[in-house]
Design a protein around this motif. Structure first.
Motif, PDB file in Angstrom:
ATOM      1  N   TRP A  82      -3.391   8.617   4.947  1.00 49.80           N
ATOM      2  CA  TRP A  82      -3.096   7.581   3.973  1.00 49.80           C
ATOM      3  C   TRP A  82      -4.378   6.789   3.733  1.00 49.80           C
ATOM      4  CZ3 TRP A  82       0.097   2.638   5.248  1.00 49.80           C
ATOM      5  CH2 TRP A  82       0.300   1.902   4.082  1.00 49.80           C
ATOM      6  N   GLU A 106      -3.382   2.968  -2.118  1.00 52.18           N
ATOM      7  CA  GLU A 106      -2.098   2.706  -2.755  1.00 52.18           C
ATOM      8  C   GLU A 106      -2.315   2.504  -4.242  1.00 52.18           C
ATOM      9  OE1 GLU A 106      -0.565  -0.800  -0.907  1.00 52.18           O
ATOM     10  OE2 GLU A 106       0.294   0.321   0.763  1.00 52.18           O
ATOM     11  N   THR A 134       5.255   0.980  -5.269  1.00 53.15           N
ATOM     12  CA  THR A 134       3.966   1.257  -4.634  1.00 53.15           C
ATOM     13  C   THR A 134       3.936   2.719  -4.243  1.00 53.15           C
ATOM     14  OG1 THR A 134       3.870  -0.999  -3.773  1.00 53.15           O
ATOM     15  CG2 THR A 134       2.422   0.623  -2.751  1.00 53.15           C
ATOM     16  N   ARG A 186       1.894   5.713  -2.309  1.00 52.37           N
ATOM     17  CA  ARG A 186       0.856   5.990  -1.314  1.00 52.37           C
ATOM     18  C   ARG A 186      -0.026   7.143  -1.792  1.00 52.37           C
ATOM     19  NH1 ARG A 186       3.410   5.489   4.721  1.00 52.37           N
ATOM     20  NH2 ARG A 186       3.795   3.260   4.579  1.00 52.37           N
TER      21      ARG A 186
END
Length: 184
Positions: A103, A106, A120, A122
């Motif tokens: 990750w 965003e 949102t 990722r």
């Protein structure tokens, strides 16, 4: 009548020069086959272009994470698999990218908070290997973990792209400002 005389002349020439005509046709066939073979090899060679869209650095403890937003474009007529990207510093030190996805960013929707439902998304780093079909392009975020004391050039960055067919070194200009809307 003139047409018949002309046709008989052509037939007489063909009959008398069979071996010469066969040789000329054979040579022409060989030249065309050779041209097709070379053209096929030329069009299937590895032609990949890379452009650097974003660069972000983040210092964490004794490591520096570098996130590169890269566009890979396969310009050949055969598929290419990118197996790894390495960051080259001073043409001596080489740092391989993180091969599994993490990750890294965003993306926040909407543009207008008053009227839209907030979402949102990722964004993950590239998950290698990356497969590119002929004439396909893709945007990927490539992540590097390097020691914190390493200094990057402000103007250019050198990458080694390792594919299933060949390795190539690219020197890319660092963008002056980020071109995307990611919160990296």
């Amino acid at each position: 009548m003139e047409v018949l005389i002309m046709l008989s002349t052509i037939v007489k020439f063909v009959v008398e020069n069979k071996s010469l005509l066969t040789t000329v046709i054979a040579i022409a066939g060989f030249v065309l086959s050779l041209f097709q073979f070379i053209h096929s090899l030329w069009s299937k060679r590895t032609k990949i272009s890379v452009s650097l869209e974003t660069l972000c650095t983040l210092n964490v403890e004794n490591k520096k994470s570098i996130k590169l937003g890269l566009i890979f474009q396969n310009n050949s007529s055969s598929p290419i698999i990118i197996t790894r990207v390495s960051l080259l510093l001073n043409h001596r030190a080489s740092y391989s990218c993180v091969l599994t996805h993490r990750w890294v960013a965003e993306r926040y929707y909407p543009k207008y908070n008053e009227t839209d439902i907030p979402i949102t998304e990722r964004i993950f780093s590239a998950d290698f290997p990356i497969s590119l079909q002929p004439s396909q392009g893709i945007f990927e975020i490539v992540l590097f973990d390097i020691p914190a004391n390493i200094k990057l050039s402000k103007d250019f960055i050198t990458l080694k792209i390792i594919t299933n067919k060949k390795n190539k070194i690219y020197t890319l200009q660092v963008p002056k400002e980020s071109k995307d809307l990611l919160s990296i």
